[in-house]
Design a protein around this motif. Structure first.
Motif: not given
Length: 747
Positions: A197-223
């Protein structure tokens, strides 16, 4: 690799070797499904085979557009590939015994009905579509969230998730279900990104224009994932357009961006390049009555090639840079850069019912605090990562397995921050293997038991069992997950200071490896096609954590101390999808407690242990979004609420006199000191904010577009507290009301 780690891998390889023999009298159909307009792989396409008797068997494509139908009886079959928003593709196949057919299907955009889903899958999109801690985010979801940018950013969506806590709109740190930012594993096309994430909280290192998808595991992720305690953010970028060149440019008061993509060899090789640079200190600061000393940006590039129908390769690279004062009135400036390179090779061998990928990547994070020419603290962390991941298909079940090798290296200069930590250059090694069958038991039940076995340098071999299960029946879904997790690399941060975001990375501080246990149980129901409701409870136990030593006197130097923790809570979600209105409401109830152990505690508080709320323990969170279209103008409103975070209360003040000789204490005023009460015993005011956005897209020329965007951040100018200086009682607030506007050209 130690023999103990090789044994389970050899067993799996022998099973794979026998697979063709077991299926010698049957055929298999495999292939990749792409968008005919640009060559992008399509996720979630339903591929079905129907024999003359009407029997059906099917599969759903993965993120690479890959599907595999093993064990197909010989004979004549009708193949159908259907996906909502695309025309259904059909073909007639005549399969002989032992035949393997590889297809490349290109679906043409157009209206099509969604066929029945024949294979259950954990992946699903939508705000309420959470399965055992996993939520998949699509770029279209991100576009709905009001943001000070035309294209949006993954970070703006993440903070709408219940259980995700951001202590402020600056600093670039997210806490997920009780874990620290360093407990989150962030991956971009398989590359580790230490500070995503960038120093300003609105932005990550992953701009939406290049994304296909993002999987968020808030816990219990697999092996498949290991090396972190709390969560996984697995980000996948799209491939460049393989048909034609496309360009986009955007300008906004906070950030400007450009994207270029196109074919290097039509239908075979493509490239994708993205660049963003902040403009907040030059444009937004001109009309905002608040200091905005932030500079940040990122560069991303990717080349993807289809070598043969069964082999693909991609090369990715990322660079980010950030600098700014989290507290605009403080003298210290924080700076960091991410650099990552990676190669991904994907293959589907003709003679085996498997899909395999080989990942080779290198990542690095450099962080500095203080003046640019003489930083007072520095931290460097990097790693080389080699992975082999294999999926073996067998009807409606499959086995995921693989092995990995990681070589982290670290170095820090801490200026006395953690005095009992050896911050000299350190290296480690981490080698291991995993196996995780995905078994269809029947009656809508899928079970995914798994285990990771890994060697951490000279610290020994550890096994981490995992379990995920999903039961679906009609409109109901029940999911659960549990597992053990370990993390050798620790990110150390002095959380006593709310504005301190400097993190020092170390290998197993005090000789211990942090570990955690997760337990999740969730329920989701879809009573109407346009309505989803879900609830998920979670519990995390965190042991061998490392935090700053607690003292009643604030000081600039400290030591590392051990702690344990627990996080528990429940997330509730409601999502509505109507033709003219989309909206969701999420609520998160959580409790996070730490227990610290240090000898000095008995002096201050008369006890050897101290139980307290860490500074990221936000008890209540609410996020509400509504989006609609009026006269071709897309309107969105988002309101968020967070109960107050803990902070350190002042117990008393005194004066300190240094007795370094004869001193007349009656005449010597001494140095004023503040004396803290128990750690984080107070509660700051609640946080709430309303953001609005309006956007309209115009078509001009041939397949070209202009998007105009306007909005308000913190619409009713809520004075949300960010930090309070206990010495001077100087208050630092989060961003005030900020009008935004932007324009984007696509052609």
């Amino acid at each position: 690799m130690p023999p103990r780690l090789l044994r389970p891998m050899w067993v799996l390889m022998l099973l794979l070797a026998g697979a063709p023999v077991a299926q010698a009298q049957t055929a298999s159909v495999r292939g990749f499904v792409t968008d005919a307009a640009d060559g992008q792989p399509l996720l979630g396409v339903n591929v079905a085979l129907e024999d003359p008797a009407g029997a059906l068997r099917g599969a759903v494509t993965d993120g690479d557009g890959f599907f595999l139908l093993p064990g197909v009886p010989p004979g004549r079959h009708l193949l159908r590939a259907s996906y909502i928003g695309y025309q259904t593709a059909t073909d007639t196949l005549t399969l002989g015994p032992g035949a393997t057919v590889t297809l490349r299907l290109a679906l043409t955009p157009g209206e099509a009905a969604l066929d029945e889903v024949l294979v259950e899958a954990e992946r699903a999109g939508g705000a309420a579509a959470v399965t055992a801690g996993l939520q998949t985010i699509d770029p279209k979801d991100i576009a709905l969230i009001p943001a000070p940018d035309v294209s949006g950013d993954l970070a703006t969506y993440l903070v709408t998730l219940p259980g995700v806590v951001a202590v402020g709109d600056r600093g670039g740190q997210l806490f997920i279900r009780g874990g620290e930012p360093a407990h989150n594993l962030a991956l971009l096309d398989g590359m580790v990104v230490y500070q995503p994430f960038h120093v300003l909280g609105f932005y990550s290192a992953f701009p939406a224009d290049v994304l296909r998808s993002a999987d968020v595991y808030a816990g219990g992720f697999g092996s498949r994932f290991s090396g972190r305690l709390s969560s996984v953010l697995d980000v996948h970028t799209r491939t460049g357009n393989k048909k034609t060149f496309r360009r986009s440019f955007s300008l906004a008061p906070f950030v400007s961006a450009s994207v270029l993509e196109g074919p290097l060899l039509r239908d075979r090789i493509s490239f994708l390049a993205s660049a963003r640079e902040s403009t907040i200190d030059r444009l937004a600061s001109a009309y905002v009555d608040a200091p905005l000393p932030y500079r940040f940006g990122d560069l991303f590039g990717k080349v993807h090639a289809v070598i043969t129908p069964n082999h693909q390769v991609s090369l990715s690279a990322l660079h980010t840079h950030d600098r700014g004062a989290v507290d605009p009135e403080a003298a210290d400036e924080i700076r960091w850069t991410n650099t990552a390179y990676g190669v991904r090779y994907l293959m589907a061998p003709q003679s085996l019912p498997i899909l395999a990928e080989i990942l080779v990547s290198a990542s690095r994070l450099d962080t500095e605090l203080g003046p640019r020419d003489a930083p007072v603290r520095t931290s460097e962390v990097g790693t080389v990562n080699v992975e082999v991941n294999v999926t073996n298909f067998a009807g409606r079940s499959r086995v995921d397995w693989g092995f990995f090798l990681r070589g982290p290296s670290l170095e820090a200069e801490l200026g006395g921050l953690f005095q009992n930590l050896d911050a000299r250059r350190a290296r480690s090694s981490n080698v291991g293997a995993y196996a995780e069958p995905d078994l269809y038991v029947g009656r809508g039940l899928r079970v995914r038991p798994g285990v990771v076995v890994q060697l951490y340098g000279t610290r020994g071999v550890f096994a981490e069992p995992r379990l995920r299960l999903v039961w679906e029946r009609g409109m109901h879904q029940v999911s659960a997950a549990a597992g053990l997790y370990r993390q050798e690399l620790a990110g150390l941060n002095d959380r006593r200071d709310a504005t301190n975001v400097f993190t020092a990375w170390a290998v197993a501080p005090l000789g211990r490896i942090s570990n955690a246990a997760h337990l999740l149980l969730g329920y989701r129901v879809t009573p109407k096609p346009w309505l989803d409701l879900s609830a998920e409870g979670f519990y995390k136990r965190l042991d061998d954590l490392f935090i700053s030593e607690w003292t009643a006197f604030p000081r600039f130097t400290t030591t590392v101390q051990e702690a344990s923790g627990r996080a528990a809570g429940v997330d509730l979600r409601l999502e509505v999808r109507r033709p003219r209105v989309y909206g969701f409401v999420t609520y998160g109830l959580a409790s996070v407690r730490y227990e610290a152990m240090q000898e000095a505690l008995a002096i201050w508080f008369g006890t050897a242990t101290l139980d307290f709320r860490p500074p990221h323990d936000r008890r209540h969170q609410v996020n509400a979004l509504v989006s609609t279209t009026v006269r071709k103008i897309d309107l969105s409103a988002r309101w968020q609420y967070g109960s107050g975070l803990p902070y350190n209360q002042v117990r008393a003040f005194d004066g300190f006199v240094l007795m370094d000789g004869p001193v007349d204490v009656r005449a010597e005023p001494g140095t004023p000191r503040v004396i803290y009460d128990r750690p984080f015993g107070g509660t700051l005011p609640a946080y709430h904010r309303l953001d609005l956005s309006a956007a309209c897209t115009f078509t001009y020329g041939d397949d070209s577009y202009i998007t105009l965007q306007a909005g308000l951040i913190n619409t009713y100018d809520r004075a949300n507290l960010f930090a309070l200086d206990l010495f001077t009682l100087r208050r630092t607030d989060q961003l005030p009301v900020i009008p935004t506007a932007g324009i984007k050209f696509e052609f």
